[in-house]
Motif scaffolding. Sequence first.
Motif, PDB file in Angstrom:
ATOM      1  N   GLU A   3      -2.739 -51.900 -20.470  1.00 13.70           N
ATOM      2  CA  GLU A   3      -3.458 -52.885 -19.671  1.00 13.70           C
ATOM      3  C   GLU A   3      -3.923 -52.341 -18.329  1.00 13.70           C
ATOM      4  O   GLU A   3      -5.024 -52.635 -17.878  1.00 13.70           O
ATOM      5  CB  GLU A   3      -2.592 -54.123 -19.458  1.00 13.70           C
ATOM      6  CG  GLU A   3      -3.021 -55.258 -20.344  1.00 13.70           C
ATOM      7  CD  GLU A   3      -2.255 -56.531 -20.066  1.00 13.70           C
ATOM      8  OE1 GLU A   3      -2.574 -57.189 -19.063  1.00 13.70           O
ATOM      9  OE2 GLU A   3      -1.354 -56.818 -20.863  1.00 13.70           O
ATOM     10  N   ALA A   4      -3.100 -51.548 -17.687  1.00 13.59           N
ATOM     11  CA  ALA A   4      -3.448 -51.001 -16.378  1.00 13.59           C
ATOM     12  C   ALA A   4      -4.681 -50.101 -16.423  1.00 13.59           C
ATOM     13  O   ALA A   4      -5.333 -49.886 -15.404  1.00 13.59           O
ATOM     14  CB  ALA A   4      -2.260 -50.225 -15.809  1.00 13.59           C
ATOM     15  N   ASP A   5      -5.030 -49.594 -17.597  1.00  7.16           N
ATOM     16  CA  ASP A   5      -6.166 -48.679 -17.741  1.00  7.16           C
ATOM     17  C   ASP A   5      -7.433 -49.360 -18.265  1.00  7.16           C
ATOM     18  O   ASP A   5      -8.435 -48.688 -18.481  1.00  7.16           O
ATOM     19  CB  ASP A   5      -5.793 -47.531 -18.687  1.00  7.16           C
ATOM     20  CG  ASP A   5      -4.769 -46.595 -18.069  1.00  7.16           C
ATOM     21  OD1 ASP A   5      -4.681 -46.538 -16.827  1.00  7.16           O
ATOM     22  OD2 ASP A   5      -4.058 -45.925 -18.835  1.00  7.16           O
ATOM     23  N   ARG A   6      -7.405 -50.651 -18.464  1.00 10.77           N
ATOM     24  CA  ARG A   6      -8.555 -51.323 -19.095  1.00 10.77           C
ATOM     25  C   ARG A   6      -9.828 -51.222 -18.271  1.00 10.77           C
ATOM     26  O   ARG A   6     -10.907 -51.027 -18.812  1.00 10.77           O
ATOM     27  CB  ARG A   6      -8.215 -52.778 -19.397  1.00 10.77           C
ATOM     28  CG  ARG A   6      -7.151 -52.863 -20.478  1.00 10.77           C
ATOM     29  CD  ARG A   6      -7.560 -53.756 -21.606  1.00 10.77           C
ATOM     30  NE  ARG A   6      -6.560 -53.667 -22.653  1.00 10.77           N
ATOM     31  CZ  ARG A   6      -5.689 -54.624 -22.929  1.00 10.77           C
ATOM     32  NH1 ARG A   6      -5.714 -55.750 -22.241  1.00 10.77           N
ATOM     33  NH2 ARG A   6      -4.834 -54.467 -23.903  1.00 10.77           N
ATOM     34  N   ARG A   7      -9.722 -51.366 -16.957  1.00 12.12           N
ATOM     35  CA  ARG A   7     -10.922 -51.259 -16.117  1.00 12.12           C
ATOM     36  C   ARG A   7     -11.531 -49.863 -16.264  1.00 12.12           C
ATOM     37  O   ARG A   7     -12.741 -49.709 -16.419  1.00 12.12           O
ATOM     38  CB  ARG A   7     -10.587 -51.543 -14.660  1.00 12.12           C
ATOM     39  CG  ARG A   7     -11.793 -51.352 -13.759  1.00 12.12           C
ATOM     40  CD  ARG A   7     -11.433 -51.502 -12.307  1.00 12.12           C
ATOM     41  NE  ARG A   7     -11.655 -52.892 -11.923  1.00 12.12           N
ATOM     42  CZ  ARG A   7     -11.130 -53.453 -10.867  1.00 12.12           C
ATOM     43  NH1 ARG A   7     -10.319 -52.772 -10.098  1.00 12.12           N
ATOM     44  NH2 ARG A   7     -11.407 -54.698 -10.566  1.00 12.12           N
ATOM     45  N   GLY A   8     -10.682 -48.854 -16.234  1.00 14.56           N
ATOM     46  CA  GLY A   8     -11.162 -47.491 -16.427  1.00 14.56           C
ATOM     47  C   GLY A   8     -11.700 -47.265 -17.823  1.00 14.56           C
ATOM     48  O   GLY A   8     -12.634 -46.485 -18.024  1.00 14.56           O
ATOM     49  N   ALA A   9     -11.125 -47.965 -18.804  1.00 17.62           N
ATOM     50  CA  ALA A   9     -11.604 -47.846 -20.187  1.00 17.62           C
ATOM     51  C   ALA A   9     -13.025 -48.362 -20.312  1.00 17.62           C
ATOM     52  O   ALA A   9     -13.828 -47.813 -21.077  1.00 17.62           O
ATOM     53  CB  ALA A   9     -10.676 -48.601 -21.130  1.00 17.62           C
ATOM     54  N   VAL A  10     -13.346 -49.399 -19.557  1.00 14.49           N
ATOM     55  CA  VAL A  10     -14.713 -49.943 -19.572  1.00 14.49           C
ATOM     56  C   VAL A  10     -15.689 -48.892 -19.056  1.00 14.49           C
ATOM     57  O   VAL A  10     -16.731 -48.631 -19.676  1.00 14.49           O
ATOM     58  CB  VAL A  10     -14.797 -51.242 -18.738  1.00 14.49           C
ATOM     59  CG1 VAL A  10     -16.237 -51.678 -18.541  1.00 14.49           C
ATOM     60  CG2 VAL A  10     -13.984 -52.350 -19.406  1.00 14.49           C
ATOM     61  N   THR A  11     -15.358 -48.268 -17.947  1.00 15.24           N
ATOM     62  CA  THR A  11     -16.217 -47.220 -17.383  1.00 15.24           C
ATOM     63  C   THR A  11     -16.353 -46.060 -18.353  1.00 15.24           C
ATOM     64  O   THR A  11     -17.454 -45.545 -18.580  1.00 15.24           O
ATOM     65  CB  THR A  11     -15.630 -46.726 -16.043  1.00 15.24           C
ATOM     66  OG1 THR A  11     -15.510 -47.835 -15.166  1.00 15.24           O
ATOM     67  CG2 THR A  11     -16.497 -45.657 -15.420  1.00 15.24           C
ATOM     68  N   LEU A  12     -15.234 -45.659 -18.946  1.00  7.32           N
ATOM     69  CA  LEU A  12     -15.252 -44.550 -19.895  1.00  7.32           C
ATOM     70  C   LEU A  12     -16.084 -44.888 -21.131  1.00  7.32           C
ATOM     71  O   LEU A  12     -16.872 -44.064 -21.608  1.00  7.32           O
ATOM     72  CB  LEU A  12     -13.825 -44.174 -20.284  1.00  7.32           C
ATOM     73  CG  LEU A  12     -13.634 -42.881 -21.049  1.00  7.32           C
ATOM     74  CD1 LEU A  12     -14.201 -41.686 -20.278  1.00  7.32           C
ATOM     75  CD2 LEU A  12     -12.158 -42.665 -21.337  1.00  7.32           C
ATOM     76  N   ALA A  13     -15.935 -46.104 -21.634  1.00  5.85           N
ATOM     77  CA  ALA A  13     -16.724 -46.536 -22.791  1.00  5.85           C
ATOM     78  C   ALA A  13     -18.219 -46.482 -22.454  1.00  5.85           C
ATOM     79  O   ALA A  13     -19.029 -46.011 -23.263  1.00  5.85           O
ATOM     80  CB  ALA A  13     -16.320 -47.941 -23.208  1.00  5.85           C
ATOM     81  N   ARG A  14     -18.580 -46.945 -21.271  1.00  4.89           N
ATOM     82  CA  ARG A  14     -19.986 -46.905 -20.836  1.00  4.89           C
ATOM     83  C   ARG A  14     -20.487 -45.464 -20.807  1.00  4.89           C
ATOM     84  O   ARG A  14     -21.596 -45.166 -21.262  1.00  4.89           O
ATOM     85  CB  ARG A  14     -20.131 -47.557 -19.459  1.00  4.89           C
ATOM     86  CG  ARG A  14     -21.564 -47.650 -18.981  1.00  4.89           C
ATOM     87  CD  ARG A  14     -21.706 -48.368 -17.639  1.00  4.89           C
ATOM     88  NE  ARG A  14     -21.399 -49.789 -17.791  1.00  4.89           N
ATOM     89  CZ  ARG A  14     -20.356 -50.407 -17.233  1.00  4.89           C
ATOM     90  NH1 ARG A  14     -19.509 -49.740 -16.469  1.00  4.89           N
ATOM     91  NH2 ARG A  14     -20.165 -51.693 -17.412  1.00  4.89           N
ATOM     92  N   ASP A  15     -19.650 -44.552 -20.304  1.00  3.70           N
ATOM     93  CA  ASP A  15     -20.031 -43.137 -20.249  1.00  3.70           C
ATOM     94  C   ASP A  15     -20.265 -42.563 -21.643  1.00  3.70           C
ATOM     95  O   ASP A  15     -21.247 -41.854 -21.871  1.00  3.70           O
ATOM     96  CB  ASP A  15     -18.955 -42.318 -19.538  1.00  3.70           C
ATOM     97  CG  ASP A  15     -18.872 -42.588 -18.044  1.00  3.70           C
ATOM     98  OD1 ASP A  15     -19.800 -43.210 -17.486  1.00  3.70           O
ATOM     99  OD2 ASP A  15     -17.858 -42.183 -17.438  1.00  3.70           O
ATOM    100  N   PHE A  16     -19.377 -42.875 -22.579  1.00  4.14           N
ATOM    101  CA  PHE A  16     -19.541 -42.349 -23.937  1.00  4.14           C
ATOM    102  C   PHE A  16     -20.744 -42.969 -24.641  1.00  4.14           C
ATOM    103  O   PHE A  16     -21.494 -42.267 -25.313  1.00  4.14           O
ATOM    104  CB  PHE A  16     -18.261 -42.545 -24.758  1.00  4.14           C
ATOM    105  CG  PHE A  16     -17.268 -41.434 -24.574  1.00  4.14           C
ATOM    106  CD1 PHE A  16     -17.486 -40.191 -25.129  1.00  4.14           C
ATOM    107  CD2 PHE A  16     -16.122 -41.629 -23.823  1.00  4.14           C
ATOM    108  CE1 PHE A  16     -16.586 -39.143 -24.951  1.00  4.14           C
ATOM    109  CE2 PHE A  16     -15.205 -40.601 -23.635  1.00  4.14           C
ATOM    110  CZ  PHE A  16     -15.444 -39.353 -24.197  1.00  4.14           C
ATOM    111  N   VAL A  17     -20.943 -44.258 -24.488  1.00  8.34           N
ATOM    112  CA  VAL A  17     -22.098 -44.917 -25.120  1.00  8.34           C
ATOM    113  C   VAL A  17     -23.399 -44.339 -24.563  1.00  8.34           C
ATOM    114  O   VAL A  17     -24.354 -44.101 -25.315  1.00  8.34           O
ATOM    115  CB  VAL A  17     -22.018 -46.451 -24.939  1.00  8.34           C
ATOM    116  CG1 VAL A  17     -23.332 -47.121 -25.302  1.00  8.34           C
ATOM    117  CG2 VAL A  17     -20.885 -47.017 -25.788  1.00  8.34           C
TER     118      VAL A  17
END
Length: 126
Positions: A3-17
Motif C-alpha cells: 500500500e505504501a508504494d501505490r502512489r509510486g506504482a501509478v507513476t511507474l505504470a504511467r512511465d511504462f505505458v
Amino acid sequence: MREADRRGAVTLARDFVSRGFEVVATRGTAAAIATAGIPVEVVNKVTEGRPHIVDMIKNEQIRYIVNTTEGKQAIADSFTIRRSALQHKVNYSTTLAHGKATCMALDSRDNVKVNRLQKLHEELPA
C-alpha cells in the motif's frame, strides 16, 4: 505492490505505458492506477485463484515485474512469483527505484557505449 508504494506504482505504470508496455496489477494497485486514467489489466493474487500472475509468467504474458511486499502472506506469494520469473527468464524488481531505473535504461537502449574500467581509471587526475 504494498500500500505504501501505490502512489509510486501509478507513476511507474504511467512511465511504462508511455513506453508502449501494457500494465497488469492486482486489484488494489490496479484500482489506484485506473483511477489515474492509466490502462491496466487486473490479475488475481496467487492466493485468490487462477488465473494469477504465476500463470501469466508461465504463459509468457509477462516481460517485467515490479513487486514490493509487506506482510507474511505477500512475502510468501512473492517467493512463488520470483521463482517462476527466474525459471522463465522474466526480469524482476523489488523496489520502485529499480523499476524507475529500468524505465530510464529503456530510453537509452539504442545509445549504448561500453567503457573499459581501466580506461576510465587512466583518465582520472592523479
